[in-house]
Design a protein around this motif. Structure first.
Motif, PDB file in Angstrom:
ATOM      1  N   TYR A  67       0.826  -1.202   0.000  1.00  0.00           N
ATOM      2  CA  TYR A  67       0.000   0.000   0.000  1.00  0.00           C
ATOM      3  C   TYR A  67       0.870   1.265   0.000  1.00  0.00           C
ATOM      4  O   TYR A  67       0.571   2.216  -0.694  1.00  0.00           O
ATOM      5  N   SER A  68       1.967   1.265   0.770  1.00  0.00           N
ATOM      6  CA  SER A  68       2.740   2.513   0.824  1.00  0.00           C
ATOM      7  C   SER A  68       3.918   2.563  -0.142  1.00  0.00           C
ATOM      8  O   SER A  68       4.320   3.648  -0.528  1.00  0.00           O
ATOM      9  N   GLY A  70       4.457   0.058  -2.986  1.00  0.00           N
ATOM     10  CA  GLY A  70       4.286  -0.582  -4.286  1.00  0.00           C
ATOM     11  C   GLY A  70       5.301  -1.682  -4.520  1.00  0.00           C
ATOM     12  O   GLY A  70       5.408  -2.619  -3.732  1.00  0.00           O
ATOM     13  N   ALA A 211      -4.190   2.123  -9.540  1.00  0.00           N
ATOM     14  CA  ALA A 211      -3.358   2.327  -8.351  1.00  0.00           C
ATOM     15  C   ALA A 211      -2.410   3.506  -8.559  1.00  0.00           C
ATOM     16  O   ALA A 211      -2.238   4.351  -7.678  1.00  0.00           O
ATOM     17  N   GLU A 214      -4.270   6.757  -8.179  1.00  0.00           N
ATOM     18  CA  GLU A 214      -4.736   7.120  -6.835  1.00  0.00           C
ATOM     19  C   GLU A 214      -3.591   7.406  -5.869  1.00  0.00           C
ATOM     20  O   GLU A 214      -3.763   8.121  -4.898  1.00  0.00           O
ATOM     21  N   HIS A 215      -2.433   6.752  -6.080  1.00  0.00           N
ATOM     22  CA  HIS A 215      -1.361   6.821  -5.087  1.00  0.00           C
ATOM     23  C   HIS A 215      -0.667   8.179  -5.107  1.00  0.00           C
ATOM     24  O   HIS A 215      -0.373   8.705  -6.183  1.00  0.00           O
ATOM     25  N   ILE A 221       5.436   4.024  -7.653  1.00  0.00           N
ATOM     26  CA  ILE A 221       5.137   2.737  -7.017  1.00  0.00           C
ATOM     27  C   ILE A 221       5.279   1.573  -7.991  1.00  0.00           C
ATOM     28  O   ILE A 221       5.290   0.426  -7.578  1.00  0.00           O
ATOM     29  N   MET A 287      -2.662  -3.498  -3.791  1.00  0.00           N
ATOM     30  CA  MET A 287      -2.997  -2.614  -4.917  1.00  0.00           C
ATOM     31  C   MET A 287      -4.465  -2.180  -4.812  1.00  0.00           C
ATOM     32  O   MET A 287      -4.801  -1.018  -5.052  1.00  0.00           O
ATOM     33  N   ILE A 290      -4.813   0.546  -2.371  1.00  0.00           N
ATOM     34  CA  ILE A 290      -4.410   1.850  -2.926  1.00  0.00           C
ATOM     35  C   ILE A 290      -5.589   2.462  -3.687  1.00  0.00           C
ATOM     36  O   ILE A 290      -5.913   3.634  -3.519  1.00  0.00           O
ATOM     37  N   THR A 294      -7.123   4.720  -0.348  1.00  0.00           N
ATOM     38  CA  THR A 294      -6.268   5.914  -0.219  1.00  0.00           C
ATOM     39  C   THR A 294      -7.051   7.225  -0.154  1.00  0.00           C
ATOM     40  O   THR A 294      -6.816   8.044   0.727  1.00  0.00           O
ATOM     41  N   THR A 310      -1.316   2.628   8.351  1.00  0.00           N
ATOM     42  CA  THR A 310      -1.346   1.857   7.105  1.00  0.00           C
ATOM     43  C   THR A 310      -1.620   0.376   7.345  1.00  0.00           C
ATOM     44  O   THR A 310      -2.092  -0.315   6.453  1.00  0.00           O
ATOM     45  N   SER A 313      -4.941  -0.929   6.228  1.00  0.00           N
ATOM     46  CA  SER A 313      -5.412  -0.794   4.850  1.00  0.00           C
ATOM     47  C   SER A 313      -6.200  -2.030   4.388  1.00  0.00           C
ATOM     48  O   SER A 313      -7.243  -1.898   3.743  1.00  0.00           O
TER      49      SER A 313
END
Lengths: 517, 102
Positions: A67-68, A70, A211, A214-215, A221, A287, A290, A294, A310, A313
């Motif tokens: 998530y943080s 990739g 992903a 959005e990230h 990532i 993914m 994310i 996010t 996190t 998530s």
């Protein structure tokens, strides 16, 4: 408060307590207590082994890493699976052929019992206790968020349940609890992964594109280097996973619960299937988080950070996928995961004390059954109470360093000593002790001098040892000392030990041969 | 030091065959997998651009992720092969050595 989660959690706890009562009636001998009477089949043991590995740290922690960061998380995803290839190809069958209840049995097979057992028991405890503590502190925080229980209550609840399971149900109860939890986690993970893919119309490319959109780090990532950028760190992480997994005492102990080497081999093969599958899901789940978590205001604090950090998530994603009911299921599964893993760790720590230290070091290998079992139960109680107390003291502390120490010690003390004793005929007691303690000292020393403790805890400006992970150096320290102190060992003992290698080698290849001729 | 049985086993052709084949299979599988992992690790430091590059023109799936999944599948695949070799080749040899079949 999540009513669904609480109902499902109570259901799980009731089932596990029934199992514990059932198992306690079947736990009479040492073999029952440490090794479930050597009665577990390969497939079930494979599930239980996979369950030991699929801890809250893997499920929530590695998802959080995907998530943080990739792609950087791929190092963990691959490494976590490859560690099992090492166990399959080098360790599992030999372990079963040579040992009784703990991996120390194998190390002490031809080396001098007392000092070598003491060292490997210290190695087991130095892995199990910090790991246990890390899980307890994480569990307290997680349960606080999931169930709205105060931290102390959550820690006591976990501590009391794990103590009950192990004290009364031994390995049999622990194995069944781990098996059930592994099935629940695999089902839960599959539903989340399937949910993510179905929202993406089963197009993996679309998932990755979404992903990146959005990230906050965007296309970074989809490249390595968000978090790990230097060779030493990457090699240390790789070594910790690949060889640390094969040095985890609670995992190694599971190979003694099956009737023979064939079932030990099947156990790892099944475990690799389950773990590999789960690791592939983790990337998709991360993914998916994310994409759907996010920028979802429902899951963000007023300051824009994820509620609960996190690590939550995967849990938040489960709400997107299946609403409150499924969120409740996944929360209960996360709790079950913690319970099952801490029970296995407690059992391995108790076995290190009662089987390795008491029965073999203090009583020279002839302890009576009831006293030994009593000691292992008292040890379980002491470990339960003291980890509860420590976990309450450590509330809010960053405990990542504890998990770090555990895996580093597993890779730089337990694995090399076990491996060399299995494969190298010239390995002597002197070499094992020098290597084992050198690995232990280097791992601990470098963690203290490293960024986590020296800078964060002691407040110095710059770390003396610049790397987060000590594994590369600690493993080297062990191997160099093991080698030097073994080849220069000219004692009669070393001579004897080297001569008994052939008999050990035969037994490790084909199992104990009955002398009925 | 060695018992008569152990001496006989060491001299047994079947035992020697078992040991040498098992050694070759285990180590070659393991070195292959660890080699791939090392390659991945080194590439992520020294040539991150290659791992970040999409596998196909106009595609979005980067080489690194394909490589990651490929290593997972190879591990699984080699596991199946190892178990197959062990069941169909190592076990009959073990039975011959210990004489359990006779």
């Amino acid at each position: 408060m999540n009513i669904n989660a609480i109902i499902m959690f109570f259901l799980f706890v009731s089932i596990t307590l029934v199992i514990t009562v059932w198992a306690s009636k079947r736990t009479k001998t040492r073999s029952d207590f440490y090794a479930a009477g050597k009665s577990i089949g390969g497939m079930q043991n494979g599930l239980a082994i996979a369950g030991d590995f699929m801890s809250a740290a893997t499920f929530l922690g590695v998802t959080a890493l995907v998530y943080s960061t990739g792609m950087d998380a791929m190092l963990f995803i691959i490494g976590g699976t490859l560690g099992w290839a090492v166990i399959l190809l080098l360790v599992a069958e030999r372990l079963r052929n040579l040992g009784q209840y703990t991996f120390s049995d194998v190390v002490a097979f031809r080396l001098e019992r007392k000092p070598v057992r003491t060292m490997s028991a210290i190695g087991s405890l130095a892995v199990a206790i910090p790991y246990l503590l890390a899980q307890m502190v994480g569990a307290g925080a997680l349960i606080q968020i999931l169930f709205g229980l105060p931290y102390e209550v959550a820690v006591v609840l976990v501590g009391v349940l794990m103590t009950l399971y192990v004290m009364f149900g031994g390995m049999l109860a622990t194995t069944w609890i781990q098996t059930i939890k592994a099935v629940l986690l695999l089902v839960g993970g599959t539903i989340i992964g399937f949910g993510v893919m179905s929202m993406m119309n089963f197009n993996f490319s679309d998932l990755l594109t979404a992903a990146v959109n959005e990230h906050p780090k965007g296309s970074a990532i989809m490249a390595p280097g968000v978090m790990f950028t230097d060779t030493i760190t990457i090699i240390s992480i790789g070594l910790a996973f690949v060889f640390g997994t094969a040095g985890l005492p609670h995992v190694l102990m599971r190979f003694f619960t099956v009737p023979n080497a064939r079932q030990a081999r099947r156990s790892v093969a099944y475990a690799i299937g389950f773990i590999g599958y789960f690791q592939s899901l983790i990337f998709i789940i991360g993914m998916g988080a994310i994409v759907y978590v996010t920028n979802n205001p429902e899951f963000l604090n007023t300051d824009g950070n994820l509620i609960g950090g996190t690590n939550m998530s995967a849990i938040h994603l489960s709400k997107v996928i299946g609403g409150d009911l499924f969120l409740g299921f996944i929360s209960a599964v996360a709790f079950a995961t913690i319970l099952a893993v801490v029970s296995g760790l407690t059992l391995s720590a108790a076995a290190a004390v009662s089987h390795d230290l008491y029965a073999n070091v203090i009583r020279h290998g002839n302890s009576d059954r009831d006293t030994e079992l009593k000691i292992s139960r008292i040890t379980t109680l002491v470990i339960g109470l003291s980890t509860m107390a420590l976990a309450i003291l450590l509330e809010g502390e960053n405990v990542a360093v504890l998990a770090l120490i555990a895996l580093a010690i597993a890779a730089s003390v337990n694995f090399p000593v076990m491996f060399l004793s299995m494969y190298w005929s010239k390995f002597t007691t002197r070499g094992a002790l020098a290597g084992g303690y050198a690995g232990l000292g280097t791992a601990l020393g470098l963690v203290v001098l490293g960024p986590t403790i020296w800078v964060t805890l002691f407040g110095f400006e710059k770390a003396i040892f610049p790397y987060l992970y000590p594994t590369l150096f600690a493993m080297l320290a062990n191997l160099v000392c093991s080698f030097l102190f073994s080849v220069t060992d000219r004692s009669d003992r070393a001579q004897r030990e080297s001569e008994s290698f052939d008999a050990q080698w035969i037994q490790s290849e084909i199992g104990p041969v009955q002398e009925e001729l | 030091m060695l018992s008569q049985t152990d001496k006989a086993i060491l001299a047994d052709k079947n035992f020697q065959k078992l040991v040498s084949v098992r050694r070759r299979v285990s180590w070659s599988f393991l070195l292959f997998l660890l080699g791939l992992y090392l390659l991945y690790g080194l590439m992520s430091v020294y040539s991150p651009a290659v791992l970040a590059q999409p596998l196909f023109n106009h595609g979005v799936i980067p080489v690194g992720i394909v490589m990651g999944y490929a290593i997972l599948f190879s591990t699984f695949f080699l596991t199946v092969i190892y178990v197959w070799i062990a069941n169909s080749f190592f076990e009959p040899l073990e039975k011959k050595i210990t004489g359990k079949e006779a």
